[in-house]
Design a protein around this motif. Sequence first.
Motif, mmCIF file in Angstrom:
data_model
loop_
_atom_site.group_PDB
_atom_site.id
_atom_site.type_symbol
_atom_site.label_atom_id
_atom_site.label_comp_id
_atom_site.label_asym_id
_atom_site.label_seq_id
_atom_site.Cartn_x
_atom_site.Cartn_y
_atom_site.Cartn_z
ATOM 1 N N PRO A 92 38.564 25.925 42.363
ATOM 2 C CA PRO A 92 38.964 25.450 41.033
ATOM 3 C C PRO A 92 40.399 25.847 40.730
ATOM 4 O O PRO A 92 40.857 26.939 41.083
ATOM 5 N N LEU A 93 41.119 24.953 40.048
ATOM 6 C CA LEU A 93 42.553 25.137 39.831
ATOM 7 C C LEU A 93 42.898 24.996 38.354
ATOM 8 O O LEU A 93 42.357 24.145 37.654
ATOM 9 N N LEU A 94 43.822 25.849 37.915
ATOM 10 C CA LEU A 94 44.397 25.747 36.578
ATOM 11 C C LEU A 94 45.904 25.728 36.728
ATOM 12 O O LEU A 94 46.479 26.663 37.302
ATOM 13 N N MET A 95 46.547 24.676 36.236
ATOM 14 C CA MET A 95 48.004 24.556 36.323
ATOM 15 C C MET A 95 48.592 24.456 34.926
ATOM 16 O O MET A 95 48.163 23.634 34.113
ATOM 17 N N VAL A 96 49.586 25.303 34.667
ATOM 18 C CA VAL A 96 50.263 25.290 33.368
ATOM 19 C C VAL A 96 51.693 25.772 33.569
ATOM 20 O O VAL A 96 51.936 26.757 34.281
ATOM 21 N N ASN A 97 52.636 25.053 32.984
ATOM 22 C CA ASN A 97 54.057 25.411 33.049
ATOM 23 C C ASN A 97 54.539 25.645 34.481
ATOM 24 O O ASN A 97 55.175 26.651 34.786
ATOM 25 N N ASN A 98 54.208 24.707 35.366
ATOM 26 C CA ASN A 98 54.663 24.738 36.760
ATOM 27 C C ASN A 98 54.151 25.951 37.534
ATOM 28 O O ASN A 98 54.784 26.390 38.498
ATOM 29 N N THR A 99 53.033 26.491 37.103
ATOM 30 C CA THR A 99 52.405 27.616 37.791
ATOM 31 C C THR A 99 50.941 27.278 38.050
ATOM 32 O O THR A 99 50.251 26.769 37.159
ATOM 33 N N ALA A 100 50.487 27.555 39.271
ATOM 34 C CA ALA A 100 49.110 27.243 39.654
ATOM 35 C C ALA A 100 48.293 28.526 39.763
ATOM 36 O O ALA A 100 48.747 29.517 40.343
ATOM 37 N N PHE A 101 47.089 28.492 39.211
ATOM 38 C CA PHE A 101 46.174 29.622 39.264
ATOM 39 C C PHE A 101 44.837 29.144 39.834
ATOM 40 O O PHE A 101 44.366 28.057 39.493
ATOM 41 N N THR A 102 44.238 29.940 40.687
ATOM 42 C CA THR A 102 42.881 29.631 41.152
ATOM 43 C C THR A 102 41.905 30.405 40.278
ATOM 44 O O THR A 102 42.107 31.587 39.996
ATOM 45 N N LEU A 103 40.862 29.720 39.836
ATOM 46 C CA LEU A 103 39.881 30.334 38.945
ATOM 47 C C LEU A 103 38.735 30.940 39.738
ATOM 48 O O LEU A 103 38.186 30.302 40.640
ATOM 49 N N LYS A 104 38.379 32.157 39.402
ATOM 50 C CA LYS A 104 37.257 32.829 40.051
ATOM 51 C C LYS A 104 35.984 32.542 39.266
ATOM 52 O O LYS A 104 35.516 33.360 38.467
ATOM 53 N N ILE A 105 35.454 31.348 39.472
ATOM 54 C CA ILE A 105 34.191 30.972 38.839
ATOM 55 C C ILE A 105 33.201 30.617 39.942
ATOM 56 O O ILE A 105 33.607 30.203 41.041
ATOM 57 N N PRO A 106 31.920 30.811 39.712
ATOM 58 C CA PRO A 106 30.928 30.576 40.774
ATOM 59 C C PRO A 106 30.893 29.113 41.200
ATOM 60 O O PRO A 106 31.070 28.214 40.368
ATOM 61 N N PRO A 107 30.682 28.855 42.477
ATOM 62 C CA PRO A 107 30.560 27.472 42.952
ATOM 63 C C PRO A 107 29.249 26.862 42.470
ATOM 64 O O PRO A 107 28.375 27.576 41.957
#
Length: 203
Positions: free
Chosen positions: A95-110
């Motif tokens: 899962p991905l969260l992108m905001v203000n040209n920065t990408a974060f991977t979310l640690k949520i259960p599959p």
Amino acid sequence: MYSTLARTQRLAASKLYAACYRAARQYSDKRRPPPSHPRDGQPTREDDWFQYDMKAPLLDAGFANVFEVDPNMVSITENLTTGFRLSTGHTAYGPLLMVNNTAFTLKIPPPAQDKNGTVINPFAVLDPGALRILNVARPKPELLVVGGGANISQLSPHAKQYLTSIGLQVVMSNTRFASSTFNTLLEEGRSAALLALPCGVCI
């Protein structure tokens, strides 16, 4: 999908052109002489004066090239079954969260099955705490595009309530369409964020 994206881009460009035309026309109206005033011995026509003023060096409406792409803009270049390929050349998995040209991977259960055999949507158990960066990021995004994988996945009630409380508009779609929409919004200069499951996730 590509034809829809092309139509969206053409519509946005035509709207922007119309806005620029109106702004320049208003500026031209202020400088145009009375209708009875001839130019080079010829009757004055509004279109002639408008074109003339558009070429005048004094015209400065603060326009910028809307087709110039920000080199620092981070967008989605490819949707993978298990992740995303970014314009920076990096690949983000999960899962991905992108905001203000920065990408974060979310640690949520599959996706997993509960005791009754029902597959649990990862977004259905999403903790609002994972989204708090959307409220502290500056500039604050005005729109969150949510991609639910192969289909549309609903967010948890707590996550929806949190996004509403911080005044963020939410658009739901599948991940492929969400990625295209997000890229288009960035190209238009909109402040948007992306929350998406890999397109291989099917619930």
